[in-house]
Design a protein around this motif. Structure first.
Motif, PDB file in Angstrom:
ATOM      1  N   VAL A   1       0.817  -1.216   0.000  1.00  0.00           N
ATOM      2  CA  VAL A   1       0.000   0.000   0.000  1.00  0.00           C
ATOM      3  C   VAL A   1       0.846   1.260   0.000  1.00  0.00           C
ATOM      4  O   VAL A   1       0.308   2.342  -0.192  1.00  0.00           O
ATOM      5  N   SER A   2       2.128   1.143   0.200  1.00  0.00           N
ATOM      6  CA  SER A   2       2.920   2.347   0.457  1.00  0.00           C
ATOM      7  C   SER A   2       3.644   2.925  -0.753  1.00  0.00           C
ATOM      8  O   SER A   2       4.332   3.916  -0.607  1.00  0.00           O
ATOM      9  N   PHE A   3       3.481   2.369  -1.922  1.00  0.00           N
ATOM     10  CA  PHE A   3       4.263   2.847  -3.057  1.00  0.00           C
ATOM     11  C   PHE A   3       3.351   3.319  -4.179  1.00  0.00           C
ATOM     12  O   PHE A   3       2.897   2.524  -5.003  1.00  0.00           O
ATOM     13  N   MET A   4       3.084   4.612  -4.210  1.00  0.00           N
ATOM     14  CA  MET A   4       2.159   5.142  -5.212  1.00  0.00           C
ATOM     15  C   MET A   4       2.759   5.096  -6.610  1.00  0.00           C
ATOM     16  O   MET A   4       2.041   4.862  -7.578  1.00  0.00           O
ATOM     17  N   SER A   5       4.072   5.266  -6.721  1.00  0.00           N
ATOM     18  CA  SER A   5       4.669   5.150  -8.052  1.00  0.00           C
ATOM     19  C   SER A   5       4.568   3.696  -8.528  1.00  0.00           C
ATOM     20  O   SER A   5       4.250   3.433  -9.696  1.00  0.00           O
ATOM     21  N   GLY A   6       4.794   2.751  -7.629  1.00  0.00           N
ATOM     22  CA  GLY A   6       4.650   1.344  -7.980  1.00  0.00           C
ATOM     23  C   GLY A   6       3.210   0.981  -8.292  1.00  0.00           C
ATOM     24  O   GLY A   6       2.931   0.216  -9.224  1.00  0.00           O
ATOM     25  N   ASN A   7       2.264   1.544  -7.531  1.00  0.00           N
ATOM     26  CA  ASN A   7       0.847   1.282  -7.801  1.00  0.00           C
ATOM     27  C   ASN A   7       0.425   1.866  -9.147  1.00  0.00           C
ATOM     28  O   ASN A   7      -0.413   1.294  -9.840  1.00  0.00           O
ATOM     29  N   THR A   8       1.006   2.995  -9.515  1.00  0.00           N
ATOM     30  CA  THR A   8       0.723   3.590 -10.822  1.00  0.00           C
ATOM     31  C   THR A   8       1.192   2.650 -11.931  1.00  0.00           C
ATOM     32  O   THR A   8       0.459   2.368 -12.890  1.00  0.00           O
ATOM     33  N   ARG A  10       1.830  -0.618 -11.663  1.00  0.00           N
ATOM     34  CA  ARG A  10       1.063  -1.867 -11.611  1.00  0.00           C
ATOM     35  C   ARG A  10      -0.340  -1.689 -12.182  1.00  0.00           C
ATOM     36  O   ARG A  10      -0.861  -2.588 -12.842  1.00  0.00           O
ATOM     37  N   ALA A  11      -0.958  -0.524 -11.937  1.00  0.00           N
ATOM     38  CA  ALA A  11      -2.288  -0.260 -12.499  1.00  0.00           C
ATOM     39  C   ALA A  11      -2.213  -0.218 -14.018  1.00  0.00           C
ATOM     40  O   ALA A  11      -3.067  -0.786 -14.711  1.00  0.00           O
ATOM     41  N   SER A  12      -1.197   0.439 -14.540  1.00  0.00           N
ATOM     42  CA  SER A  12      -1.030   0.537 -15.988  1.00  0.00           C
ATOM     43  C   SER A  12      -0.835  -0.838 -16.610  1.00  0.00           C
ATOM     44  O   SER A  12      -1.456  -1.167 -17.629  1.00  0.00           O
ATOM     45  N   VAL A  13       0.023  -1.647 -16.001  1.00  0.00           N
ATOM     46  CA  VAL A  13       0.274  -2.996 -16.514  1.00  0.00           C
ATOM     47  C   VAL A  13      -1.009  -3.825 -16.452  1.00  0.00           C
ATOM     48  O   VAL A  13      -1.364  -4.519 -17.417  1.00  0.00           O
ATOM     49  N   ALA A  14      -1.728  -3.745 -15.342  1.00  0.00           N
ATOM     50  CA  ALA A  14      -2.970  -4.515 -15.193  1.00  0.00           C
ATOM     51  C   ALA A  14      -3.984  -4.126 -16.270  1.00  0.00           C
ATOM     52  O   ALA A  14      -4.622  -4.999 -16.874  1.00  0.00           O
ATOM     53  N   LEU A  15      -4.115  -2.831 -16.524  1.00  0.00           N
ATOM     54  CA  LEU A  15      -5.073  -2.381 -17.539  1.00  0.00           C
ATOM     55  C   LEU A  15      -4.666  -2.851 -18.929  1.00  0.00           C
ATOM     56  O   LEU A  15      -5.502  -3.306 -19.708  1.00  0.00           O
ATOM     57  N   ILE A  16      -3.383  -2.752 -19.249  1.00  0.00           N
ATOM     58  CA  ILE A  16      -2.903  -3.191 -20.564  1.00  0.00           C
ATOM     59  C   ILE A  16      -3.068  -4.696 -20.725  1.00  0.00           C
ATOM     60  O   ILE A  16      -3.387  -5.188 -21.814  1.00  0.00           O
ATOM     61  N   GLY A  23      -6.645  -3.187 -12.114  1.00  0.00           N
ATOM     62  CA  GLY A  23      -6.278  -1.837 -12.523  1.00  0.00           C
ATOM     63  C   GLY A  23      -7.144  -0.781 -11.847  1.00  0.00           C
ATOM     64  O   GLY A  23      -6.639   0.226 -11.351  1.00  0.00           O
ATOM     65  N   VAL A  24      -8.448  -1.029 -11.810  1.00  0.00           N
ATOM     66  CA  VAL A  24      -9.362  -0.077 -11.169  1.00  0.00           C
ATOM     67  C   VAL A  24      -9.091   0.002  -9.664  1.00  0.00           C
ATOM     68  O   VAL A  24      -9.110   1.085  -9.076  1.00  0.00           O
ATOM     69  N   LEU A  25      -8.820  -1.138  -9.023  1.00  0.00           N
ATOM     70  CA  LEU A  25      -8.507  -1.131  -7.595  1.00  0.00           C
ATOM     71  C   LEU A  25      -7.255  -0.303  -7.322  1.00  0.00           C
ATOM     72  O   LEU A  25      -7.221   0.505  -6.395  1.00  0.00           O
ATOM     73  N   LEU A  26      -6.231  -0.491  -8.136  1.00  0.00           N
ATOM     74  CA  LEU A  26      -4.984   0.257  -7.938  1.00  0.00           C
ATOM     75  C   LEU A  26      -5.170   1.746  -8.221  1.00  0.00           C
ATOM     76  O   LEU A  26      -4.628   2.595  -7.497  1.00  0.00           O
TER      77      LEU A  26
END
Length: 182
Positions: A1-8, A10-16, A23-26
């Protein structure tokens, strides 16, 4: 939960990759972090910085209570992490982000570079503190999760409540170096 750059990322990868739910959760986590920052500032302005610690404590207790709802627990932890950044924004005029490790390491590195070039101002040394805290917390947290599982969430909630109680006892004159002047 602590890495917003990593979550960004991971969200991009999940969506792609077509994992819209992840992706929506992230992305929801990123939005929640920003809302947590805003809420922390609002609580700090309306009340006192110690009220932010109480707010964070309540969020951590709620996260511990929702043991079976991983996504809600995830968002509550991120909300708390965003809010805690409003409790201390500077130390003696120097910007300090409590959970912004990348920025802290960058400021530390730039200070180290200046020091190596003969500029002997050492105010930059304080920038390593958030990284040390994050590293120690991550190691301790991982070890405790191995031992206690989800019950471990009660520990930061208890510590946050204890720190809230202690911080309320600090006289205002001692807090002036750490409070963002509005």
């Amino acid at each position: 939960v602590s890495f917003m750059s990593g979550n960004t990322t991971r969200a991009s990868v999940a969506l792609i990759q077509g994992d819209a739910a992840r992706g929506v959760l992230l992305i929801g986590g990123l939005i929640t972090f920003v809302i947590g920052n805003a809420a922390g500032v609002m609580v700090s302005i309306k009340f006192r910085p110690q009220a932010v610690l109480l707010f964070v404590s309540v969020l951590l207790v709620c996260a511990a209570l929702f043991d079976d709802l991983r996504e809600l627990r995830f968002l509550l932890l991120i909300l708390a992490m965003g809010a805690i950044n409003a409790s201390v924004e500077q130390i003696e005029g120097l910007p300090v982000g409590l959970t912004y490790v990348t920025g802290a390491l960058s400021r530390f590195g730039r200070g180290l570079g200046r020091w190596a070039m003969g500029i002997r101002n050492t105010h930059w040394v304080v920038q390593i503190v958030p990284w040390l805290g994050m590293m120690a917390g991550a190691i301790l947290g991982a070890a405790l999760v191995e031992e206690m599982g989800n019950l471990v969430l009660w520990l930061p909630a208890a510590v946050a409540l204890f720190l809230t109680a202690v911080s309320i006892q600090i006289p205002r004159r001692r807090q002036s170096r750490f409070i963002q002047h509005r």
